[in-house]
Motif scaffolding. Sequence first.
Motif, PDB file in Angstrom:
ATOM      1  N   ARG A 125       4.521 -42.385  -5.796  1.00 31.33           N
ATOM      2  CA  ARG A 125       5.066 -41.138  -5.258  1.00 31.33           C
ATOM      3  C   ARG A 125       6.587 -41.138  -5.336  1.00 31.33           C
ATOM      4  O   ARG A 125       7.197 -40.132  -5.737  1.00 31.33           O
ATOM      5  CB  ARG A 125       4.617 -40.943  -3.815  1.00 31.33           C
ATOM      6  CG  ARG A 125       5.249 -39.727  -3.153  1.00 31.33           C
ATOM      7  CD  ARG A 125       4.730 -39.483  -1.763  1.00 31.33           C
ATOM      8  NE  ARG A 125       5.350 -38.296  -1.179  1.00 31.33           N
ATOM      9  CZ  ARG A 125       5.018 -37.808   0.017  1.00 31.33           C
ATOM     10  NH1 ARG A 125       4.097 -38.408   0.751  1.00 31.33           N
ATOM     11  NH2 ARG A 125       5.632 -36.718   0.458  1.00 31.33           N
ATOM     12  N   ILE A 126       7.223 -42.244  -4.946  1.00 33.19           N
ATOM     13  CA  ILE A 126       8.683 -42.325  -5.024  1.00 33.19           C
ATOM     14  C   ILE A 126       9.146 -42.152  -6.460  1.00 33.19           C
ATOM     15  O   ILE A 126      10.097 -41.403  -6.741  1.00 33.19           O
ATOM     16  CB  ILE A 126       9.178 -43.667  -4.459  1.00 33.19           C
ATOM     17  CG1 ILE A 126       8.844 -43.776  -2.966  1.00 33.19           C
ATOM     18  CG2 ILE A 126      10.682 -43.816  -4.680  1.00 33.19           C
ATOM     19  CD1 ILE A 126       9.556 -42.773  -2.096  1.00 33.19           C
ATOM     20  N   ALA A 127       8.476 -42.822  -7.401  1.00 33.74           N
ATOM     21  CA  ALA A 127       8.860 -42.710  -8.808  1.00 33.74           C
ATOM     22  C   ALA A 127       8.691 -41.285  -9.308  1.00 33.74           C
ATOM     23  O   ALA A 127       9.541 -40.757 -10.042  1.00 33.74           O
ATOM     24  CB  ALA A 127       8.028 -43.680  -9.642  1.00 33.74           C
ATOM     25  N   ARG A 128       7.616 -40.635  -8.909  1.00 32.40           N
ATOM     26  CA  ARG A 128       7.365 -39.260  -9.367  1.00 32.40           C
ATOM     27  C   ARG A 128       8.405 -38.304  -8.819  1.00 32.40           C
ATOM     28  O   ARG A 128       8.908 -37.425  -9.534  1.00 32.40           O
ATOM     29  CB  ARG A 128       5.954 -38.827  -8.949  1.00 32.40           C
ATOM     30  CG  ARG A 128       5.552 -37.454  -9.465  1.00 32.40           C
ATOM     31  CD  ARG A 128       4.092 -37.160  -9.188  1.00 32.40           C
ATOM     32  NE  ARG A 128       3.790 -37.158  -7.755  1.00 32.40           N
ATOM     33  CZ  ARG A 128       3.146 -38.129  -7.119  1.00 32.40           C
ATOM     34  NH1 ARG A 128       2.741 -39.209  -7.774  1.00 32.40           N
ATOM     35  NH2 ARG A 128       2.913 -38.043  -5.820  1.00 32.40           N
ATOM     36  N   GLU A 129       8.770 -38.447  -7.537  1.00 27.25           N
ATOM     37  CA  GLU A 129       9.767 -37.561  -6.946  1.00 27.25           C
ATOM     38  C   GLU A 129      11.153 -37.787  -7.550  1.00 27.25           C
ATOM     39  O   GLU A 129      11.980 -36.873  -7.557  1.00 27.25           O
ATOM     40  CB  GLU A 129       9.818 -37.774  -5.425  1.00 27.25           C
ATOM     41  CG  GLU A 129       8.560 -37.307  -4.709  1.00 27.25           C
ATOM     42  CD  GLU A 129       8.603 -37.558  -3.221  1.00 27.25           C
ATOM     43  OE1 GLU A 129       9.598 -38.161  -2.752  1.00 27.25           O
ATOM     44  OE2 GLU A 129       7.652 -37.165  -2.510  1.00 27.25           O
ATOM     45  N   CYS A 130      11.390 -38.993  -8.058  1.00 23.34           N
ATOM     46  CA  CYS A 130      12.680 -39.288  -8.695  1.00 23.34           C
ATOM     47  C   CYS A 130      12.661 -39.002 -10.187  1.00 23.34           C
ATOM     48  O   CYS A 130      13.695 -39.165 -10.855  1.00 23.34           O
ATOM     49  CB  CYS A 130      13.056 -40.749  -8.467  1.00 23.34           C
ATOM     50  SG  CYS A 130      13.314 -41.188  -6.742  1.00 23.34           S
ATOM     51  N   GLY A 131      11.511 -38.611 -10.730  1.00 23.30           N
ATOM     52  CA  GLY A 131      11.403 -38.389 -12.169  1.00 23.30           C
ATOM     53  C   GLY A 131      11.507 -39.676 -12.956  1.00 23.30           C
ATOM     54  O   GLY A 131      11.989 -39.684 -14.099  1.00 23.30           O
ATOM     55  N   LEU A 132      11.046 -40.791 -12.360  1.00 21.46           N
ATOM     56  CA  LEU A 132      11.142 -42.096 -12.988  1.00 21.46           C
ATOM     57  C   LEU A 132       9.752 -42.698 -13.161  1.00 21.46           C
ATOM     58  O   LEU A 132       8.752 -42.180 -12.660  1.00 21.46           O
ATOM     59  CB  LEU A 132      12.001 -43.038 -12.134  1.00 21.46           C
ATOM     60  CG  LEU A 132      13.443 -42.604 -11.846  1.00 21.46           C
ATOM     61  CD1 LEU A 132      14.085 -43.563 -10.854  1.00 21.46           C
ATOM     62  CD2 LEU A 132      14.262 -42.522 -13.120  1.00 21.46           C
ATOM     63  N   VAL A 133       9.716 -43.808 -13.873  1.00 23.87           N
ATOM     64  CA  VAL A 133       8.513 -44.626 -13.961  1.00 23.87           C
ATOM     65  C   VAL A 133       8.847 -45.968 -13.334  1.00 23.87           C
ATOM     66  O   VAL A 133      10.013 -46.282 -13.074  1.00 23.87           O
ATOM     67  CB  VAL A 133       8.052 -44.814 -15.427  1.00 23.87           C
ATOM     68  CG1 VAL A 133       7.594 -43.484 -16.012  1.00 23.87           C
ATOM     69  CG2 VAL A 133       9.169 -45.406 -16.279  1.00 23.87           C
ATOM     70  N   SER A 134       7.819 -46.773 -13.081  1.00 19.88           N
ATOM     71  CA  SER A 134       8.047 -48.026 -12.355  1.00 19.88           C
ATOM     72  C   SER A 134       9.036 -48.928 -13.065  1.00 19.88           C
ATOM     73  O   SER A 134       9.844 -49.612 -12.430  1.00 19.88           O
ATOM     74  CB  SER A 134       6.716 -48.759 -12.150  1.00 19.88           C
ATOM     75  OG  SER A 134       6.096 -49.028 -13.407  1.00 19.88           O
ATOM     76  N   GLU A 135       9.020 -48.916 -14.408  1.00 19.21           N
ATOM     77  CA  GLU A 135       9.927 -49.791 -15.151  1.00 19.21           C
ATOM     78  C   GLU A 135      11.392 -49.430 -14.920  1.00 19.21           C
ATOM     79  O   GLU A 135      12.270 -50.292 -15.012  1.00 19.21           O
ATOM     80  CB  GLU A 135       9.614 -49.739 -16.648  1.00 19.21           C
ATOM     81  CG  GLU A 135       8.316 -50.418 -17.049  1.00 19.21           C
ATOM     82  CD  GLU A 135       7.090 -49.587 -16.703  1.00 19.21           C
ATOM     83  OE1 GLU A 135       7.263 -48.412 -16.297  1.00 19.21           O
ATOM     84  OE2 GLU A 135       5.959 -50.105 -16.823  1.00 19.21           O
ATOM     85  N   THR A 136      11.666 -48.182 -14.634  1.00 19.06           N
ATOM     86  CA  THR A 136      13.047 -47.767 -14.356  1.00 19.06           C
ATOM     87  C   THR A 136      13.338 -47.651 -12.866  1.00 19.06           C
ATOM     88  O   THR A 136      14.500 -47.653 -12.458  1.00 19.06           O
ATOM     89  CB  THR A 136      13.337 -46.414 -15.033  1.00 19.06           C
ATOM     90  OG1 THR A 136      12.351 -45.446 -14.616  1.00 19.06           O
ATOM     91  CG2 THR A 136      13.311 -46.556 -16.553  1.00 19.06           C
ATOM     92  N   LEU A 137      12.290 -47.550 -12.034  1.00 23.59           N
ATOM     93  CA  LEU A 137      12.497 -47.476 -10.590  1.00 23.59           C
ATOM     94  C   LEU A 137      12.987 -48.811 -10.040  1.00 23.59           C
ATOM     95  O   LEU A 137      13.900 -48.841  -9.206  1.00 23.59           O
ATOM     96  CB  LEU A 137      11.204 -47.060  -9.880  1.00 23.59           C
ATOM     97  CG  LEU A 137      11.245 -47.058  -8.347  1.00 23.59           C
ATOM     98  CD1 LEU A 137      12.285 -46.068  -7.837  1.00 23.59           C
ATOM     99  CD2 LEU A 137       9.869 -46.729  -7.767  1.00 23.59           C
ATOM    100  N   PHE A 138      12.411 -49.907 -10.493  1.00 24.98           N
ATOM    101  CA  PHE A 138      12.795 -51.216  -9.965  1.00 24.98           C
ATOM    102  C   PHE A 138      14.269 -51.532 -10.216  1.00 24.98           C
ATOM    103  O   PHE A 138      14.972 -51.971  -9.296  1.00 24.98           O
ATOM    104  CB  PHE A 138      11.890 -52.303 -10.554  1.00 24.98           C
ATOM    105  CG  PHE A 138      10.431 -52.112 -10.213  1.00 24.98           C
ATOM    106  CD1 PHE A 138      10.048 -51.562  -9.002  1.00 24.98           C
ATOM    107  CD2 PHE A 138       9.446 -52.489 -11.120  1.00 24.98           C
ATOM    108  CE1 PHE A 138       8.722 -51.378  -8.687  1.00 24.98           C
ATOM    109  CE2 PHE A 138       8.105 -52.308 -10.813  1.00 24.98           C
ATOM    110  CZ  PHE A 138       7.737 -51.755  -9.592  1.00 24.98           C
ATOM    111  N   PRO A 139      14.795 -51.344 -11.423  1.00 28.98           N
ATOM    112  CA  PRO A 139      16.236 -51.578 -11.613  1.00 28.98           C
ATOM    113  C   PRO A 139      17.098 -50.667 -10.754  1.00 28.98           C
ATOM    114  O   PRO A 139      18.177 -51.080 -10.294  1.00 28.98           O
ATOM    115  CB  PRO A 139      16.439 -51.301 -13.110  1.00 28.98           C
ATOM    116  CG  PRO A 139      15.107 -51.526 -13.723  1.00 28.98           C
ATOM    117  CD  PRO A 139      14.114 -51.078 -12.705  1.00 28.98           C
ATOM    118  N   ALA A 140      16.646 -49.436 -10.516  1.00 29.44           N
ATOM    119  CA  ALA A 140      17.415 -48.530  -9.667  1.00 29.44           C
ATOM    120  C   ALA A 140      17.492 -49.061  -8.238  1.00 29.44           C
ATOM    121  O   ALA A 140      18.543 -49.001  -7.589  1.00 29.44           O
ATOM    122  CB  ALA A 140      16.787 -47.138  -9.686  1.00 29.44           C
TER     123      ALA A 140
END
Length: 321
Positions: free
Chosen positions: A260-275
């Motif tokens: 849900r967090i990744a979707r609301e940020c327009g990201l995928v897990s691979e880019t959410l973790f570095p963020a």
Amino acid sequence: MLLAAVSARSAALEHLAGHARRDALPSYLRTCQCHERGCRWHPRHRGCAGPVHLLLARERSGRLWRLADACTACASVTAQAAVVPETFLPATVASSDSTTRRRKRRPEGPGDQIRVREMLSYLASALPSHTGAAARLLAVQCALRMDSEGKIQMPAGLLHSLRLGRNLLPWSELEQARWLRRTPATPGSADRVAGAQILDGGLFAQRPARPDRRSAADWALRTARGSRVGSDDPSLRLTALCLATHTDFPTGRGCADMDRIARECGLVSETLFPALDQLVTFLASWSMALASGDLHWELQPKGNQNQRAASRPEALENPAS
């Protein structure tokens, strides 16, 4: 020009009524002021008696007006005087209180945090998945600040706070998604205000009053500001905003589904973790439960935002596993 007798009387009464409203005392503190001054305002009588009233008296052919508390006995023997009905003052005070209540309106519906969280969730479905973070931050402000006709006016100062300035790419992304349409600037305001018409029909069903939605927009703006996040990168500011909407601020901890967090940020897990790793001034720590997919985090304590770095859990050293 001299006032007519009726006008002069009305002006005097209005002036004295102002004093009565400002200097009103509780009933248990009111005493006969005539008796305190030796009962010099009237002929002698047997003494004070009866309830205390507000007495309006005229002297020197109307050149002097007196408004004072007097007992019933003194009021009855004072020449050129009249008792002010008690119902006049309570009515005036009640009217003043009702005006104060109207000015101090109570917010309707959920608070700012919940309202922004619901808006981010809605935009995650309403906007294409490839919509950039800057466009999503702009969409939050537009959706919460639109008027009843779907029109929005974004001052230059607000765009500067969003770190957009003259950047037209976020506007273009929202236009290409057919979410809004930019409107021509009025003459002389091109550099100060950006206008748009919201095309998303779902936003017209928002129940909160506009002042409450604007309050939520201000909360989102403050929460995602670059100085708090430690970066002007819109992806990091949007991620911080999403996390903040799911945080229990009394404890500083939050938990939400990672997808849900990744979707609301327009990201995928691979880019959410570095963020998350880069939010060193915003997050004190974060971790993810591999079994449930829940993301857990803790915010940096206030006043300690530049001292601690976000710690990456050992369980996520290989997120693909």
